[in-house]
Design a protein around this motif. Sequence first.
Motif, PDB file in Angstrom:
ATOM      1  N   ILE A   1      22.289 -26.669 -48.248  1.00 20.51           N
ATOM      2  CA  ILE A   1      21.409 -27.711 -47.697  1.00 20.51           C
ATOM      3  C   ILE A   1      20.293 -28.054 -48.687  1.00 20.51           C
ATOM      4  O   ILE A   1      19.936 -27.219 -49.527  1.00 20.51           O
ATOM      5  N   PRO A   2      19.743 -29.279 -48.578  1.00 19.44           N
ATOM      6  CA  PRO A   2      18.735 -29.694 -49.557  1.00 19.44           C
ATOM      7  C   PRO A   2      17.453 -28.857 -49.499  1.00 19.44           C
ATOM      8  O   PRO A   2      16.762 -28.738 -50.506  1.00 19.44           O
ATOM      9  N   GLU A   3      17.156 -28.282 -48.336  1.00 19.37           N
ATOM     10  CA  GLU A   3      15.875 -27.580 -48.160  1.00 19.37           C
ATOM     11  C   GLU A   3      15.838 -26.218 -48.853  1.00 19.37           C
ATOM     12  O   GLU A   3      14.764 -25.682 -49.107  1.00 19.37           O
TER      13      GLU A   3
ATOM     14  N   ASN B   1      41.222 -17.942 -45.562  1.00 18.20           N
ATOM     15  CA  ASN B   1      40.619 -19.254 -45.853  1.00 18.20           C
ATOM     16  C   ASN B   1      39.115 -19.092 -45.962  1.00 18.20           C
ATOM     17  O   ASN B   1      38.559 -18.067 -45.563  1.00 18.20           O
ATOM     18  N   SER B   2      38.486 -20.120 -46.473  1.00 19.15           N
ATOM     19  CA  SER B   2      37.029 -20.113 -46.535  1.00 19.15           C
ATOM     20  C   SER B   2      36.511 -21.536 -46.394  1.00 19.15           C
ATOM     21  O   SER B   2      37.100 -22.469 -46.960  1.00 19.15           O
ATOM     22  N   ILE B   3      35.449 -21.684 -45.634  1.00 18.80           N
ATOM     23  CA  ILE B   3      34.872 -23.020 -45.435  1.00 18.80           C
ATOM     24  C   ILE B   3      33.401 -22.985 -45.856  1.00 18.80           C
ATOM     25  O   ILE B   3      32.640 -22.126 -45.404  1.00 18.80           O
ATOM     26  N   ILE B   4      33.049 -23.916 -46.739  1.00 15.88           N
ATOM     27  CA  ILE B   4      31.636 -24.071 -47.110  1.00 15.88           C
ATOM     28  C   ILE B   4      31.225 -25.489 -46.715  1.00 15.88           C
ATOM     29  O   ILE B   4      31.920 -26.460 -47.044  1.00 15.88           O
ATOM     30  N   ILE B   5      30.130 -25.607 -45.986  1.00 21.42           N
ATOM     31  CA  ILE B   5      29.665 -26.939 -45.583  1.00 21.42           C
ATOM     32  C   ILE B   5      28.482 -27.344 -46.449  1.00 21.42           C
ATOM     33  O   ILE B   5      27.530 -26.575 -46.621  1.00 21.42           O
ATOM     34  N   LEU B   6      28.595 -28.527 -47.014  1.00 21.46           N
ATOM     35  CA  LEU B   6      27.588 -29.025 -47.951  1.00 21.46           C
ATOM     36  C   LEU B   6      26.953 -30.298 -47.394  1.00 21.46           C
ATOM     37  O   LEU B   6      27.664 -31.251 -47.057  1.00 21.46           O
ATOM     38  N   ALA B   7      25.628 -30.301 -47.291  1.00 26.41           N
ATOM     39  CA  ALA B   7      24.938 -31.537 -46.862  1.00 26.41           C
ATOM     40  C   ALA B   7      24.920 -32.505 -48.041  1.00 26.41           C
ATOM     41  O   ALA B   7      24.673 -32.085 -49.181  1.00 26.41           O
TER      42      ALA B   7
END
Length: 327
Positions: A199-201, A223-229
């Motif tokens: 996240i940007p913060e 599996n792997s999940i990365i969430i990117l803002a």
Amino acid sequence: MSETLKKIKRIGVITSGGDCSGMNPCIRSVVRTSISKGIKVFGFKRGYQGILDNDFLTLDSNHSVSNILQRGGTFLQSARCLAFKTDEGLKKGLDNLIDLELDGLIVIGGDGSLTGAHKIHLAGFPTIGVPASIDNDLYGTSMSLGVDTALNAIMNSVDTIRDTASSHERAFIIEVMGRNCGYLALTSAIASGAEAAIIPEVPYDLDRISRSLVRRFKEGKTNSIIILAEGAGSAKEFGQKIREKTGIEIRETVLGHIQRGGSPTSFDRIFASKLGRNAVIALEEGKSGEMIALKDDKYVTVPLDLVLSKQRPLSPQLLDLAVLLES
Ligand code: ADP
Ligand code: F6P
């Protein structure tokens, strides 16, 4: 009617800026609340553009907002109207509102739209804002309209992607919306069990993320999940960095506008209905230059100059929870 209430007869409503699910039920609530009080509603098309063009619908019957509660988007439509940012645009807009003999305006939108609403208020025309942006980046309210629906859309997409990620033993970088705000990325990471949220913060540590990805696959994770803002970078670039560091097979998905449409959740429908009703009441109470906000489970009004002068802080409890649940 209480003596403190102002006799208003005609009001305008717009949906402006980036649309979100929940705008339709909010317009519906503004209209039906107004009708119950004998107030006539003018629904301008395409946000501030409709005010400049005098392009409006008279929403003077309950039927005029029938069958929109369950629909995403906004039947009044939305627009980015650059002309309204100029002094001439503002003056023309004000003249049109006054010529129509309106007693007030309700602006449903994000920070840009509410900046416009604040200017109208400063020019002396009664205006109330309703926070509507999937980014949930508005100060002064714990929630903005459309966030819950967007979050559910992301969660469902991540669940779907996890199926194919597992079959192929891949890691996915999933880019979600959030120009300057990591709220959607952080909460969707918690809701979908992602391994990390970027996240940007908060600056990220590429080495640490890479090491834990490799370790998890070694331990047998499929599996792997990365969430990117989006405000923290692009999935393509971030995916490439992780690929180079780990050698793991990576795929990137940009969810894009999938997050901004779709039938509003029950939360957003009820939330929208309460926001709309409270916006009409605020005008009746003679308020202006305020935003309807949800604070400690209560609906309050917050001055727009405060909303627009501050950045919404990300909850430290949410951050802690996301870190705690990383596997
Ligand atoms: P959002 O409301 O989703 O943040 P924008 O930032 O694009 O979306 O703003 C929506 C619209 O609000 C703009 O196209 C413009 O019409 C109006 N607006 C934005 N900033 C201003 C401003 N500084 N003065 C007057 N109107 C503005
Ligand atoms: O403000 C909401 C938002 O969804 C942002 O997260 C995103 O960057 C932007 O709108 C995209 O809007 P558009 O494609 O309509 O310009």
